[in-house]
Design a protein around this motif. Structure first.
Motif, PDB file in Angstrom:
ATOM      1  N   LEU A   1       1.999   1.422   5.297  1.00 47.56           N
ATOM      2  CA  LEU A   1       3.010   0.804   3.935  1.00 47.56           C
ATOM      3  C   LEU A   1       3.482  -0.493   4.346  1.00 47.56           C
ATOM      4  N   LEU A   2       3.898  -0.962   5.403  1.00 44.80           N
ATOM      5  CA  LEU A   2       4.657  -2.170   5.649  1.00 44.80           C
ATOM      6  C   LEU A   2       3.400  -3.441   5.959  1.00 44.80           C
TER       7      LEU A   2
ATOM      8  N   TYR B   1      11.737   8.255  -2.200  1.00 43.02           N
ATOM      9  CA  TYR B   1      11.245   6.783  -1.918  1.00 43.02           C
ATOM     10  C   TYR B   1       9.913   6.765  -2.621  1.00 43.02           C
ATOM     11  N   GLU B   2       9.028   7.634  -2.213  1.00 37.77           N
ATOM     12  CA  GLU B   2       7.620   7.470  -2.761  1.00 37.77           C
ATOM     13  C   GLU B   2       7.525   7.545  -4.325  1.00 37.77           C
TER      14      GLU B   2
ATOM     15  N   LEU C   1       8.552   4.147  -5.463  1.00 37.41           N
ATOM     16  CA  LEU C   1       7.496   3.117  -5.393  1.00 37.41           C
ATOM     17  C   LEU C   1       6.303   3.403  -6.607  1.00 37.41           C
TER      18      LEU C   1
ATOM     19  N   LEU D   1       2.956  -6.206   3.435  1.00 37.63           N
ATOM     20  CA  LEU D   1       4.106  -7.024   3.129  1.00 37.63           C
ATOM     21  C   LEU D   1       4.353  -8.255   4.021  1.00 37.63           C
TER      22      LEU D   1
ATOM     23  N   THR E   1      12.679  -1.051  -1.414  1.00 34.38           N
ATOM     24  CA  THR E   1      12.467   0.480  -1.407  1.00 34.38           C
ATOM     25  C   THR E   1      11.073   0.828  -0.335  1.00 34.38           C
ATOM     26  N   SER E   2      10.251  -0.394  -0.133  1.00 32.95           N
ATOM     27  CA  SER E   2       9.365  -0.129   0.944  1.00 32.95           C
ATOM     28  C   SER E   2       9.958  -0.229   2.420  1.00 32.95           C
TER      29      SER E   2
ATOM     30  N   LYS F   1       7.444  -0.996  -7.781  1.00 34.85           N
ATOM     31  CA  LYS F   1       7.077  -1.319  -6.297  1.00 34.85           C
ATOM     32  C   LYS F   1       7.959  -2.490  -5.908  1.00 34.85           C
TER      33      LYS F   1
END
Length: 733
Positions: free
Chosen positions: A215-216, A183-184, A187, A219, A195-196, A191
């Motif tokens: 991370l979140l 996943y990293e 991204l 958003l 995926t985040s 991005k």
């Protein structure tokens, strides 16, 4: 008590209204067909994303067509990297034609191969998703194929999708560290919110809550996020905050997500969030609030899929158990048994539902028996334990059969029926042995699966497994009268230790391999940069000596002309100085300019000719920059310059076998041996470094690009005069 009754009534009315609203909205949904094309030419545009307020997302096909589930009054959002974002209000159930202005339609013709790769890439990812639950090896292999078809450059979005899919595969199979790594990496290439969110969920599952929040959190500022993703974002933020013990913040996030889910009638998330809010209240010993939200989730679940309703009933029953409300727990679980029986009935009209090992008749009967035992109602518990044992035996569920048998032995012992207690305990011991055999088989399969990673390590772990299992069996034989709980813990410890050891071996091998590859690439790039930094000053120094020669002869006109050509050559050389390979056509242009400069100095010493076979497609070959120049320089300065008569320099390019060409540089100079003798006798101060640098560059590039260039040097004539240099250049496939 009065306030509590009013609260339950409000929740019931609220839930009923939501259900009616959902039923009404579902009836209004329909599939809307559409097409996206260029206004002036009518050419279709593929790869355009179309989404709506319901969180539905589709992409146009090669014909520019799409089908999206929507409702009257929804707004479609049309997005593409080469056009401005468009919005379309759905007013009726008719086909839609989206016309795009200011779109470079010529890019469609130039990229005819792009849709083929994109379609193939998506097909491979779809196939990987299909095999994800059935065959992890096949699934990973398909993702690997999807990456290999992307080529060496560009397509970061497709690469990111492949890496994200690989993360999903690893996450499904509980390989969370590997999932997070992919996943990293995804991204880093592209991005995306999707995926985040996947990475945030993986962080939460591994208790890396602070990383999930970091991370979140950014958003939350996105205003145009689809509702489905917004709900998931708030849910994951709530999970992270709950994991950190910040229950009030967790409740705030859950409630914000629930508000969006309710507004957009996302029923599955409404159930999840009500259930998680109840869990959070339960952690804080707020039983009344927890029970109210459990009631909401259970009511919504009863109107949803049968499996989801059963899962929620069992969750509520577990809540009753933690609060020692055993009668309510028993009634709830008995209701679950009835629902499960209906669903499994051939006349139920419902497709076969796989509940896994969490909701089964034997497990529910076992829990009912435990609730009776907690109230010392042993006679009522015995039938449920016996039924659990029979059903577990029928379903080959050794774990529940073993636990229920052990519990039945304990009940007989408490009741004073030691004969039955002993018989049941001996049955339990036999079940433990069978479970050991099964675990051995599972571990053996896992060992074979990881043998490619480290066969020697697996053999050691296999031997350790046998030793631990044998010791556990021996200890069990000596302690038949001891409590089974301790023996079960020992067994689990052995199995988890073996699995943990295998996972560590796999991870260590993976990271070691990746580190070695990255280090090797970095070393090669550093060496190439160092060699190029040596090559360019060396070439410039030799060229400036030529300019100095004209100036010393007071030939100003020739010096000016030479400097003009020299500046063109240097501009071209510097532009390509950072590249590993350049087009052969460009290298030949540089080479011809260099030979022209040298010929202007030694016009009386040699003539030259560059010949390219008409069958050679020069545009399809690439060559390291400044590869040929040092050999031309040697031919002129150390061969032709010392001839008494005018010599000849030839550069020819012709076809070779197997997608390769031959570049030949020949001169009829004095030859390598005589040139070396002259150089020794005159004890020249400057020693040519170009050849050594070229050899090192070619060696590194051949290592990185698999023997792309081969160089052979020989005498032209048998008497040692003249020199012939052959370059075999392979075409990049």
């Amino acid at each position: 008590m009065k306030n509590y009754s009013i609260y339950i009534l409000i929740c019931f009315v609220f839930g009923w209204n939501m259900l009616l609203s959902q039923t009404h909205n579902d009836a209004l949904k329909f599939n809307l067909k559409g097409r996206v094309e260029v206004r002036n030419t009518g050419e279709p545009i593929s790869g355009v994303s179309v989404s709506n307020q319901m969180g539905v997302f589709v992409v146009t096909n090669a014909l520019g067509e799409f089908v999206i589930k929507t409702r009257i009054g929804d707004q479609l959002i049309i997005e593409h990297g080469d056009i401005e974002t468009l919005r379309y209000d759905v007013k009726k159930n008719d086909d839609v034609l989206i016309l795009v202005e200011d779109f470079d339609s010529s890019s469609i013709g130039r990229s005819k191969s792009v849709p083929n790769i994109s379609v193939k890439h998506q097909q491979l990812l779809d196939a990987a998703e299909e095999y994800k639950t059935k065959d992890i090896k096949r699934s990973i292999d398909l993702v690997t194929q999807s990456i290999s078809i992307l080529g060496k450059r560009g397509r970061k979005k497709e690469l990111a999708r492949s890496l994200s899919k690989l993360g999903e595969i690893y996450q499904y199979h509980k390989q969370l560290d590997l999932a997070i790594d992919n996943y990293e990496d995804a991204l880093e290439n592209n991005k995306t919110i999707a995926t985040s969110l996947l990475l945030g969920r993986a962080y939460n599952l591994t208790s890396r809550f602070s990383e999930s929040i970091d991370l979140l959190y950014p958003l939350l500022d996105f205003k145009s996020m689809p509702p489905q993703q917004s709900v998931v974002l708030y849910e994951l933020m709530g999970d992270a905050k709950k994991g950190e013990g910040k229950t009030q913040e967790a409740l705030d996030f859950y409630n914000r997500g629930l508000l969006i889910a309710d507004k957009n009638q996302i029923t599955s998330k409404m159930i999840d969030l009500n259930s998680k809010i109840a869990d959070t209240y339960s952690l804080g010993d707020l039983s009344m609030e927890a029970e109210a939200y459990y009631g909401n989730s259970l009511e919504l679940a009863n109107k949803s899929a049968p499996k989801r309703a059963l899962q929620e009933k069992e969750k509520v029953a577990d809540f009753y158990n933690t609060k020692s409300r055993y009668n309510e727990e028993i009634n709830m679980r008995k209701s679950s048994l009835q629902e499960l029986k209906k669903l499994k009935s051939p006349n139920a009209g419902v497709k076969k539902i796989d509940f896994g090992d969490t909701i089964t008749s034997q497990r529910i009967n076992y829990k009912i028996a435990n609730a009776y035992i907690s109230q010392d109602r042993y006679n009522e518990a015995i039938p449920f334990l016996e039924k659990s044992i029979v059903e577990a035996d029928s379903d080959d569920d050794l774990v529940v059969q073993k636990d229920a048998t052990r519990k039945l032995s304990e009940v007989y012992k408490v009741k004073g029926d030691f004969t039955k207690a002993l018989d049941t305990y001996q049955t339990y011991v036999a079940l433990v042995d069978s479970l050991y055999v099964r675990k051995e088989q599972e571990i053996s399969r896992a060992t074979r699966f990881n043998r490619e990673i480290s066969s020697a390590q697996n053999r050691l772990k296999g031997l350790e497994q046998e030793r631990e299992l044998s010791q556990s069996k021996y200890d069990l034989a000596l302690t038949e009268q001891e409590l089974v709980k301790e023996s079960n813990k020992r067994q689990q410890l052995v199995i988890y230790s073996l699995i943990f050891g295998l996972l560590l071996t796999l991870l260590a091998a993976f990271f070691f391999y990746r580190s070695n590859q990255q280090q090797k690439l970095a070393n090669n790039l550093l060496a190439l940069k160092s060699l190029r930094s040596q090559m360019n000053p060396h070439f410039i120094f030799n060229a400036l000596n030529s300019v100095n020669n004209f100036i010393s002869k007071s030939d100003e006109r020739s010096a000016n002309r030479y400097l003009s050509d020299f500046s063109k050559l240097m501009r071209s050389v510097l532009e390509n100085s950072e590249e590993d390979f350049i087009p052969l056509e460009k290298e030949l242009q540089q080479l011809e300019l260099y030979i022209k400069l040298e010929h202007s100095r030694f016009e009386d010493k040699f003539d030259y000719q560059i010949s390219v076979d008409e069958n050679v497609q020069v545009s399809k070959f690439q060559i390291p920059p400044m590869l040929l120049q040092p050999y031309i320089e040697n031919a002129i300065w150390h061969g032709l310059r010392y001839r008494d008569e005018k010599g000849e320099l030839l550069v020819t390019i012709k076809e070779n076998i197997a997608d390769s060409i031959i570049i030949a540089i020949t001169d009829n100079g004095i030859g390598r041996k005589k040139s070396a003798e002259i150089k020794t006798q005159n004890q020249r101060k400057q020693k040519s470094k170009g050849m050594g640098i070229i050899k090192k560059r070619v060696a590194i590039l051949n290592d990185m690009y698999t023997d792309k260039v081969d160089i052979k040097i020989s005498d032209l004539q048998s008497d040692g005069t003249g020199t012939k240099v052959l370059f075999i250049l392979k075409r990049e496939k």
